[in-house]
Design a protein around this motif. Structure first.
Motif, short mmCIF file in Angstrom:
data_model
loop_
_atom_site.label_atom_id
_atom_site.label_comp_id
_atom_site.label_asym_id
_atom_site.label_seq_id
_atom_site.Cartn_x
_atom_site.Cartn_y
_atom_site.Cartn_z
N GLY A 9 0.79 -1.23 0.00
CA GLY A 9 0.00 0.00 0.00
C GLY A 9 0.81 1.26 0.00
N ASP A 10 2.12 1.16 -0.26
CA ASP A 10 2.99 2.33 -0.16
C ASP A 10 4.04 2.26 -1.26
OD1 ASP A 10 5.83 3.26 1.14
OD2 ASP A 10 4.20 4.58 1.77
N LEU A 11 4.34 3.41 -1.88
CA LEU A 11 5.27 3.43 -3.01
C LEU A 11 6.67 2.98 -2.61
CD1 LEU A 11 5.81 4.07 -5.97
CD2 LEU A 11 6.27 6.44 -5.31
N SER A 12 7.16 3.40 -1.45
CA SER A 12 8.50 3.00 -1.01
C SER A 12 8.60 1.49 -0.86
CB SER A 12 8.85 3.68 0.31
OG SER A 12 8.89 5.09 0.16
N ALA A 13 7.60 0.90 -0.22
CA ALA A 13 7.58 -0.56 -0.08
C ALA A 13 7.50 -1.22 -1.44
CB ALA A 13 6.40 -0.99 0.79
N ALA A 14 6.73 -0.62 -2.36
CA ALA A 14 6.57 -1.19 -3.70
C ALA A 14 7.90 -1.27 -4.43
CB ALA A 14 5.58 -0.35 -4.50
N ASN A 15 8.75 -0.25 -4.25
CA ASN A 15 10.06 -0.26 -4.91
C ASN A 15 10.89 -1.47 -4.47
OD1 ASN A 15 9.52 2.12 -6.27
ND2 ASN A 15 10.39 3.40 -4.67
N TYR A 16 10.80 -1.81 -3.18
CA TYR A 16 11.53 -2.97 -2.67
C TYR A 16 10.89 -4.27 -3.17
CZ TYR A 16 12.90 0.64 0.72
OH TYR A 16 13.33 1.79 1.32
N VAL A 17 9.56 -4.31 -3.14
CA VAL A 17 8.84 -5.53 -3.50
C VAL A 17 9.07 -5.88 -4.97
CG1 VAL A 17 6.54 -6.55 -3.77
CG2 VAL A 17 7.11 -5.30 -1.68
N VAL A 18 9.12 -4.89 -5.85
CA VAL A 18 9.38 -5.14 -7.27
C VAL A 18 10.70 -5.89 -7.44
CG1 VAL A 18 9.98 -4.04 -9.46
CG2 VAL A 18 7.98 -3.27 -8.19
N ASN A 19 11.73 -5.46 -6.74
CA ASN A 19 13.03 -6.12 -6.84
C ASN A 19 13.00 -7.52 -6.23
OD1 ASN A 19 14.29 -4.00 -8.17
ND2 ASN A 19 14.86 -2.98 -6.27
N ILE A 20 12.26 -7.68 -5.15
CA ILE A 20 12.10 -9.01 -4.55
C ILE A 20 11.40 -9.95 -5.53
CG2 ILE A 20 10.88 -10.31 -2.74
CD1 ILE A 20 11.39 -7.86 -0.89
N LEU A 21 10.36 -9.43 -6.20
CA LEU A 21 9.62 -10.24 -7.18
C LEU A 21 10.51 -10.68 -8.34
CD1 LEU A 21 6.22 -8.30 -7.31
CD2 LEU A 21 6.56 -10.66 -6.53
N ARG A 22 11.38 -9.78 -8.79
CA ARG A 22 12.29 -10.14 -9.88
C ARG A 22 13.15 -11.35 -9.49
NH1 ARG A 22 13.22 -4.20 -10.66
NH2 ARG A 22 11.92 -3.60 -12.41
N HIS A 23 13.65 -11.32 -8.26
CA HIS A 23 14.47 -12.45 -7.78
C HIS A 23 13.63 -13.71 -7.62
CE1 HIS A 23 18.33 -10.50 -7.19
NE2 HIS A 23 17.73 -9.48 -6.61
N LEU A 24 12.39 -13.55 -7.13
CA LEU A 24 11.50 -14.72 -6.99
C LEU A 24 11.24 -15.37 -8.34
CD1 LEU A 24 8.77 -13.58 -4.41
CD2 LEU A 24 10.38 -15.47 -4.14
N LYS A 25 10.99 -14.53 -9.35
CA LYS A 25 10.71 -15.05 -10.69
C LYS A 25 11.94 -15.71 -11.31
CE LYS A 25 6.35 -14.02 -11.27
NZ LYS A 25 5.32 -15.02 -11.59
N GLU A 26 13.13 -15.25 -10.92
CA GLU A 26 14.36 -15.90 -11.38
C GLU A 26 14.45 -17.31 -10.82
OE1 GLU A 26 17.63 -13.41 -10.34
OE2 GLU A 26 17.06 -11.80 -11.71
N ASN A 27 13.98 -17.46 -9.58
CA ASN A 27 13.98 -18.79 -8.95
C ASN A 27 12.94 -19.70 -9.57
OD1 ASN A 27 16.05 -18.56 -7.01
ND2 ASN A 27 14.73 -17.42 -5.62
N ASP A 28 11.76 -19.14 -9.87
CA ASP A 28 10.67 -19.97 -10.36
C ASP A 28 9.63 -19.10 -11.08
OD1 ASP A 28 8.63 -21.75 -10.82
OD2 ASP A 28 8.64 -22.60 -8.82
N LYS A 29 9.63 -19.16 -12.40
CA LYS A 29 8.70 -18.33 -13.19
C LYS A 29 7.26 -18.80 -13.06
CE LYS A 29 12.07 -16.86 -16.66
NZ LYS A 29 12.45 -16.87 -18.10
N SER A 30 7.06 -20.00 -12.57
CA SER A 30 5.71 -20.56 -12.50
C SER A 30 4.94 -20.13 -11.24
CB SER A 30 5.77 -22.09 -12.55
OG SER A 30 6.36 -22.60 -11.36
N LEU A 31 5.58 -19.40 -10.34
CA LEU A 31 4.90 -18.96 -9.11
C LEU A 31 3.65 -18.16 -9.43
CD1 LEU A 31 7.88 -17.80 -6.83
CD2 LEU A 31 6.44 -19.82 -6.51
N LYS A 32 2.56 -18.49 -8.77
CA LYS A 32 1.30 -17.76 -8.96
C LYS A 32 1.14 -16.75 -7.83
CE LYS A 32 -1.08 -21.59 -11.28
NZ LYS A 32 -2.24 -22.54 -11.20
N ILE A 33 1.14 -15.48 -8.20
CA ILE A 33 1.09 -14.40 -7.21
C ILE A 33 -0.03 -13.43 -7.56
CG2 ILE A 33 2.41 -12.58 -6.05
CD1 ILE A 33 4.97 -14.00 -6.98
N THR A 34 -0.81 -13.07 -6.55
CA THR A 34 -1.93 -12.13 -6.69
C THR A 34 -1.75 -11.03 -5.65
OG1 THR A 34 -3.38 -13.93 -7.38
CG2 THR A 34 -4.45 -11.92 -6.67
N GLY A 35 -2.35 -9.86 -5.90
CA GLY A 35 -2.29 -8.87 -4.84
C GLY A 35 -2.64 -7.45 -5.24
#
Length: 358
Positions: A9-35
């Protein structure tokens, strides 16, 4: 069933989460994520049920007109979250605590602790009762939560993810002032008029133009005048090339500090919100750099007038030695927030949790 539900719910947190998601997708592109997401998360394959803009509010008065829309988002979030194996709530305690208390779920990760050291320390009890894994991003928060660890609740510090975003830069400085009114619509519009007046004085006195980045979460026109300009450039890009900053209290001040940009911190609140905050806030400082260092290395101005900001800014622009002293203090912050590569460690931690839960 989805693997992960994200509530951001916050832009600052979103900046961190985007980078975390990139790493998650590198580990496994098949992960199903909603939000609750922004455009960048959607491009990474996250299915969106609402946009961060809908929650990017600050202050009691500003939230009231949006209360019915927020209730609808909570209802959709509960449905999606309860149909996910894991839930990751990111910052935004005003929204996420309500969500957290109504979830029928045990697998909750909370990323970025509420500022319980500043106000509402009773939130510690809720975190411990509802959350399985708490990931903090300020080193002293680890010491606050450690005594509460038990078989159900654990706390972790992997370093501050901002260190992965902000690296030392040799970009040539321009003769500009970075003015950051905030990344939320309400605070931006509350601060912009004041900063425009300050910008005019600075231009006439020091011949320096002011540059104001308009975040994606803010609805405000792009314009250019002789003494001031708004821009879609990122706040980081603006701060990298500025010689001084006038920055609303928040993550932007920490970003400026890690960039080595001398600045002042200011904040104005709705008068009613301010009176409530005066009775509730326990912290000595409002600026994250000062809180982390436990001393005022950057000047703070609360409810300032145009004259207050002009006076403090003029002092530094007229005193190069004072600017250098501030820069020396700013260098110590990076050490305090180490180790680096926190984003990758956080992503690996979350991925391993999802995998182990089968």
């Amino acid at each position: 069933m989805d693997d992960l539900f994200l509530s951001v719910g916050d832009l600052s947190a979103a900046n961190y989460v985007v980078n975390i998601l990139r790493h998650l997708k590198e580990n496994d592109k098949s992960l199903k994520i909603t939000g609750i997401t922004d455009k960048r998360m959607e491009e990474l394959g996250v299915k969106s049920i609402a946009n961060i803009k809908d929650l990017n509010l600050v202050g009691i008065i500003e939230v009231l007109p949006r209360i019915f829309k927020i209730k609808k988002i909570i209802k959709r979030s509960l449905e999606a979250a309860n149909n996910s194996r894991w839930i990751m709530l990111c910052d935004a305690p005003g929204f996420n605590f309500r969500l957290m208390k109504n979830l029928k779920h045990e697998n909750i990760i909370y990323f970025i602790s509420p500022q319980i050291w500043a106000w509402k320390p009773q939130r510690i009890k809720d975190i411990v009762n509802y959350v399985k894994h708490l990931i903090v991003i300020l080193p002293f928060e680890l010491d606050i939560y450690k005594p509460y660890e038990n078989g159900h609740f654990k706390v972790y510090y992997f370093g501050h993810p901002l260190l992965d975003i902000i690296k030392p830069s040799d970009i040539k400085k321009e003769n500009i002032i970075a003015m950051l009114p905030g990344s939320r619509n309400s605070e931006f519009k509350r601060h912009i008029g004041l900063l425009e007046e300050v910008a005019y004085y600075i231009y006439k006195t020091f011949n320096m133009k002011s540059l104001i980045p308009v975040a994606s979460t803010v609805d405000y026109p792009i314009y250019s005048k002789e003494y001031i300009e708004t821009t879609k450039e990122s706040s980081l890009d603006v701060m990298r090339k500025a010689k001084f900053g006038i920055i609303a209290s928040g993550t932007a001040s920490l970003e400026a500090s890690l960039l080595g940009l001398p600045h002042i911190i200011f904040y104005r609140l709705n008068p009613i919100t301010l009176q409530i905050a005066k009775h509730l806030v326990k912290s000595k400082y409002i600026g994250l750099p000062n809180i982390i260092m436990d001393k005022e290395i950057i000047p703070e101005l609360i409810q300032p007038s145009k004259e207050d900001i002009i006076k403090k800014t003029s002092y530094y622009l007229n005193n190069p030695k004072s600017l250098e002293n501030m820069k020396e203090n700013l260098k110590l912050l990076r050490e305090k927030l180490s180790p680096e590569n926190a984003t990758e460690r956080i992503a690996d931690f979350i991925y391993n949790i999802i995998v182990k839960s089968g």
